[in-house]
Design a protein around this motif. Structure first.
Motif, PDB file in Angstrom:
ATOM      1  N   SER A   1       0.862  -1.173   0.000  1.00 13.47           N
ATOM      2  CA  SER A   1       0.000   0.000   0.000  1.00 13.47           C
ATOM      3  C   SER A   1       0.898   1.221   0.000  1.00 13.47           C
ATOM      4  CB  SER A   1      -0.886  -0.012   1.252  1.00 13.47           C
ATOM      5  OG  SER A   1      -1.651   1.154   1.304  1.00 13.47           O
TER       6      SER A   1
ATOM      7  N   THR B   1       2.105   7.193   5.647  1.00 11.75           N
ATOM      8  CA  THR B   1       1.783   7.036   7.059  1.00 11.75           C
ATOM      9  C   THR B   1       2.838   7.782   7.854  1.00 11.75           C
ATOM     10  OG1 THR B   1       3.079   5.020   7.224  1.00 11.75           O
ATOM     11  CG2 THR B   1       0.757   4.763   6.674  1.00 11.75           C
TER      12      THR B   1
ATOM     13  N   ARG C   1       9.322   3.150  12.007  1.00 13.52           N
ATOM     14  CA  ARG C   1       9.204   1.888  11.274  1.00 13.52           C
ATOM     15  C   ARG C   1       8.810   0.818  12.290  1.00 13.52           C
ATOM     16  NH1 ARG C   1      14.386   3.628   9.486  1.00 13.52           N
ATOM     17  NH2 ARG C   1      15.272   2.028  10.837  1.00 13.52           N
TER      18      ARG C   1
ATOM     19  N   GLU D   1       6.950  -3.431  12.873  1.00 13.20           N
ATOM     20  CA  GLU D   1       6.477  -4.713  12.345  1.00 13.20           C
ATOM     21  C   GLU D   1       5.577  -5.335  13.395  1.00 13.20           C
ATOM     22  OE1 GLU D   1       8.286  -9.121  11.674  1.00 13.20           O
ATOM     23  OE2 GLU D   1       9.422  -7.484  10.790  1.00 13.20           O
TER      24      GLU D   1
ATOM     25  N   THR E   1       2.538  -7.181   9.242  1.00 12.87           N
ATOM     26  CA  THR E   1       2.359  -5.820   8.733  1.00 12.87           C
ATOM     27  C   THR E   1       3.620  -5.031   9.055  1.00 12.87           C
ATOM     28  OG1 THR E   1      -0.019  -5.936   9.102  1.00 12.87           O
ATOM     29  CG2 THR E   1       0.929  -3.744   8.825  1.00 12.87           C
TER      30      THR E   1
ATOM     31  N   MET F   1       5.638  -1.306   8.552  1.00 17.20           N
ATOM     32  CA  MET F   1       5.666   0.095   8.144  1.00 17.20           C
ATOM     33  C   MET F   1       7.120   0.378   7.777  1.00 17.20           C
ATOM     34  SD  MET F   1       2.557   0.660   8.514  1.00 17.20           S
ATOM     35  CE  MET F   1       2.229   2.380   8.398  1.00 17.20           C
TER      36      MET F   1
ATOM     37  N   GLN G   1       6.654   6.982   4.236  1.00 19.99           N
ATOM     38  CA  GLN G   1       6.471   5.639   4.777  1.00 19.99           C
ATOM     39  C   GLN G   1       5.359   4.946   4.017  1.00 19.99           C
ATOM     40  OE1 GLN G   1       5.754   5.990   9.021  1.00 19.99           O
ATOM     41  NE2 GLN G   1       7.758   5.118   9.359  1.00 19.99           N
TER      42      GLN G   1
ATOM     43  N   LYS H   1       3.053   1.004   3.798  1.00 19.26           N
ATOM     44  CA  LYS H   1       2.626  -0.178   4.551  1.00 19.26           C
ATOM     45  C   LYS H   1       2.679  -1.401   3.643  1.00 19.26           C
ATOM     46  CE  LYS H   1      -1.787  -0.858   5.749  1.00 19.26           C
ATOM     47  NZ  LYS H   1      -3.046  -0.708   6.491  1.00 19.26           N
TER      48      LYS H   1
ATOM     49  N   VAL I   1       1.816  -5.583   3.778  1.00 23.01           N
ATOM     50  CA  VAL I   1       1.185  -6.656   4.533  1.00 23.01           C
ATOM     51  C   VAL I   1       1.481  -7.965   3.808  1.00 23.01           C
ATOM     52  CG1 VAL I   1      -0.973  -7.618   5.415  1.00 23.01           C
ATOM     53  CG2 VAL I   1      -0.655  -5.140   5.341  1.00 23.01           C
TER      54      VAL I   1
END
Length: 195
Positions: free
Chosen positions: A99, A103, A107, A109, A133, A135, A176, A178, A180
């Motif tokens: 994505s 954000t 960082r 997880e 997930t 970042m 930043q 994302k 997943v």
């Protein structure tokens, strides 16, 4: 060791053995502005040809006649419900969703375990998996190569191919994003044909 980790370890071991049985695979790609998802599924169907209850070893035969053994761990319920002739279907699914939404924050997880065991008294089976997930920071963008270099929470970097060049227009170095990642294995057993 937690039950979730035991189930996951058992499922991964079974998936590795079933991978030799030449699975049917499919790959799905979906794109939307600022987002892309790739999902792959491999399905293997085999017939139970023998069961060693003392050692919890099940012998399976795939559609091409290949025979292989699978050790079923103690955490798997209802082995006593399994019968010679039953059909075992294993589906392994992997998906990654990128994505390119901006954000903020450090960082990070996070990981979530997914598990569902067969009900007591039912045929053996269930689903186990995980969803991670992350970042990540955008380190660089290479429009010509259609790639983005991301830096994860442990400081590692990875290059990600972005098929849609329009998605690259929305992000800049330092943003930043994302990511997943999910993987799951589902095992189901159905009665074989009556003779």
């Amino acid at each position: 060791m937690k039950v979730g980790k035991l189930l996951y370890t058992a499922a991964v071991a079974m998936a590795a053995q079933l991978a030799c049985a030449q699975p049917q695979t499919s790959v799905d790609v979906t794109k939307a502005p600022g987002k892309a998802t790739v999902a792959a599924t491999a399905t293997v169907t085999a017939t139970v040809v023998a069961i060693e209850r003392d050692t919890r070893t099940v012998t399976l035969k795939d559609g091409k006649g290949k025979v292989f053994e699978v050790e079923v761990g103690e955490e798997a319920r209802n082995l006593d419900q399994l019968k010679v002739g039953d059909i075992v279907t294993t589906e392994y699914r992997q998906a990654i969703s990128l994505s390119l939404e901006k954000t903020s924050g450090p960082r990070s997880e996070t990981q979530r375990m997914i598990e569902q065991r067969a009900a007591l008294g039912a045929k053996p089976g269930g689903t186990v998996g995980r969803e991670v997930t992350v970042m990540a920071d955008v380190v660089s963008i290479n429009a010509k190569a259609k790639s983005v270099t991301l830096k994860g929470p442990q400081g590692n970097t990875v290059d990600v191919i972005v098929e849609d060049p329009e998605q690259l227009k929305n992000i800049r170095k330092g943003d930043q994003v994302k990511v997943v990642y999910t993987e799951a294995i589902a095992i189901s057993v159905s009665p074989g044909a009556t003779q």
